[in-house]
Design a protein around this motif. Structure first.
Motif, short mmCIF file in Angstrom:
data_model
loop_
_atom_site.label_atom_id
_atom_site.label_comp_id
_atom_site.label_asym_id
_atom_site.label_seq_id
_atom_site.Cartn_x
_atom_site.Cartn_y
_atom_site.Cartn_z
N GLU A 118 15.61 -22.05 49.37
CA GLU A 118 15.95 -22.14 47.94
C GLU A 118 14.67 -22.15 47.11
O GLU A 118 13.75 -22.92 47.37
CB GLU A 118 16.75 -23.41 47.68
CG GLU A 118 17.23 -23.55 46.25
CD GLU A 118 18.09 -24.78 46.04
OE1 GLU A 118 18.36 -25.11 44.88
OE2 GLU A 118 18.47 -25.41 47.06
N LEU A 119 14.63 -21.27 46.10
CA LEU A 119 13.47 -21.14 45.21
C LEU A 119 13.87 -21.46 43.78
O LEU A 119 15.01 -21.22 43.38
CB LEU A 119 12.90 -19.72 45.27
CG LEU A 119 12.56 -19.15 46.65
CD1 LEU A 119 12.11 -17.70 46.52
CD2 LEU A 119 11.49 -19.99 47.33
N ALA A 159 5.41 -20.97 37.73
CA ALA A 159 5.25 -20.55 39.12
C ALA A 159 6.53 -20.80 39.91
O ALA A 159 7.33 -21.69 39.60
CB ALA A 159 4.09 -21.31 39.76
N ILE A 160 6.72 -19.99 40.95
CA ILE A 160 7.87 -20.15 41.84
C ILE A 160 7.59 -21.29 42.82
O ILE A 160 6.48 -21.42 43.33
CB ILE A 160 8.13 -18.85 42.60
CG1 ILE A 160 8.45 -17.72 41.61
CG2 ILE A 160 9.27 -19.01 43.60
CD1 ILE A 160 8.55 -16.36 42.26
N SER A 161 8.60 -22.09 43.09
CA SER A 161 8.47 -23.20 44.04
C SER A 161 9.58 -23.15 45.07
O SER A 161 10.69 -22.68 44.78
CB SER A 161 8.53 -24.54 43.30
OG SER A 161 7.48 -24.66 42.37
N GLU A 166 3.00 -17.54 50.52
CA GLU A 166 1.78 -17.79 49.78
C GLU A 166 2.06 -17.45 48.33
O GLU A 166 2.71 -16.44 48.05
CB GLU A 166 0.61 -16.97 50.31
CG GLU A 166 -0.73 -17.32 49.69
CD GLU A 166 -1.91 -16.62 50.36
OE1 GLU A 166 -3.05 -16.87 49.94
OE2 GLU A 166 -1.68 -15.82 51.29
N ALA A 167 1.60 -18.29 47.41
CA ALA A 167 1.89 -18.08 45.99
C ALA A 167 0.60 -18.25 45.19
O ALA A 167 0.33 -19.32 44.62
CB ALA A 167 2.95 -19.06 45.50
N PRO A 168 -0.24 -17.20 45.11
CA PRO A 168 -1.50 -17.32 44.39
C PRO A 168 -1.28 -17.48 42.88
O PRO A 168 -0.35 -16.90 42.31
CB PRO A 168 -2.21 -16.00 44.71
CG PRO A 168 -1.11 -15.04 45.04
CD PRO A 168 -0.04 -15.87 45.68
#
Length: 220
Positions: A110-111, A2-4, A191-193
Motif C-alpha cells: 500500500e502506497l 513524496a510517495i510512502s 528506492e525513492a530519491p
C-alpha cells in the motif's frame, strides 16, 4: 508530496495446490491520502513454459489500473498490478492465473502520495539466469519524489537469503517452502530519491539462479 509505503502483507502464500484460482483472502486498506495498492505476484507454474500471468485479478471487485508481467523462467514468473484509490477497510483479493500453479505468493503493498490519474510512467519485466545470483534493478531517469519499486521471484530456495543493497529498501519477503520445483520465493523493494536522477538497487540471494522480476516507476 513524496510517495510512502503505508503497509504491506502477503495475502496469499500457497503451495502444492495445482490450481489457477485464489479466492477468500483480503487486504485491509488504510485511509491515507492519494493511496494505491500494488499487488505483486510470484508464481511457480505447473508448466515449465506457460501459465504465467493472470486472466483476472480484482481487489474489492475492481480491476487494476496498470499491469506489468514478466515472462516465465523454468516455471517462475512475476507480475505487478496497480489499483488506484481503493476503498478503505477489508478488500477481497481474487486471482485467476493463466494456468495451474504449483505455488503462488501475492504481496499487497500500500502506497500513499500517488498520482491518481496515470501514476505509472515506466515499467519493465524480465527473466534471466544471472551469475552470480544477484540482479541490479536500474531506472536511470526517476523524477523528483517518484518511487522505483520492484518485485523479484526465484524458485526452490530460502527467502531469508534475500538481501537488498545499493540504496534500496526491502519491503517484505516470503517463500512457500523449500521443496524445489513446487515452491517460489518473492521479495519486494523500492528506492525513492528526493531529486530526479538515477535509482537502482541490487537484490541478491542464495540458491537457484533462475529468476524473474517486474519493476515500475510510480509518480506522486
Amino acid at each position: 508530496m513524496a510517495i510512502s509505503v503505508a503497509g504491506n502483507s502477503f495475502v496469499y502464500n500457497e503451495t502444492a495446490t495445482t490450481t489457477d484460482s485464489y479466492t477468500g483472502n483480503s487486504y485491509t486498506v488504510g485511509s491515507g491520502t492519494d493511496r494505491a495498492v500494488v499487488v505483486f505476484l510470484s508464481g511457480c507454474s505447473a508448466s515449465t513454459s506457460s501459465g504465467q500471468g493472470v486472466s483476472s485479478i480484482t481487489l474489492g471487485g475492481n480491476t487494476p489500473d496498470a499491469t506489468i508481467e514478466s515472462g516465465i523462467s523454468s516455471r517462475v514468473w512475476s507480475g505487478g498490478y496497480v489499483f488506484l484509490n481503493p476503498s478503505t477497510g477489508s478488500q477481497a483479493l481474487a486471482i485467476t492465473t493463466n494456468g495451474n500453479q504449483r505455488a503462488l505468493l501475492a504481496h499487497a503493498v500500500e502506497l500513499t502520495g500517488v498520482d491518481q490519474t496515470s501514476p505509472v510512467t515506466w515499467s519493465n519485466g524480465s527473466t534471466d539466469t544471472p551469475t552470480p545470483s544477484s540482479t541490479d534493478l536500474n531506472r536511470t531517469t526517476v523524477d523528483n519524489d517518484a518511487m522505483h519499486i520492484a518485485s523479484l521471484a526465484t524458485r526452490g530456495g530460502d527467502a531469508t537469503t534475500f538481501s537488498v543493497t545499493n540504496g534500496g529498501t526491502e519491503i517484505n519477503k516470503a517463500d512457500t517452502g523449500d521443496n524445489g520445483t513446487t515452491d517460489v520465493e518473492g521479495i519486494s523493494a523500492y528506492e525513492a530519491p528526493a531529486t530526479a536522477g538515477n535509482a537502482d538497487f541490487i537484490i541478491s540471494w542464495t540458491g537457484d539462479l533462475r529468476r524473474t522480476f517486474v519493476q515500475l516507476e510510480i509518480k506522486p
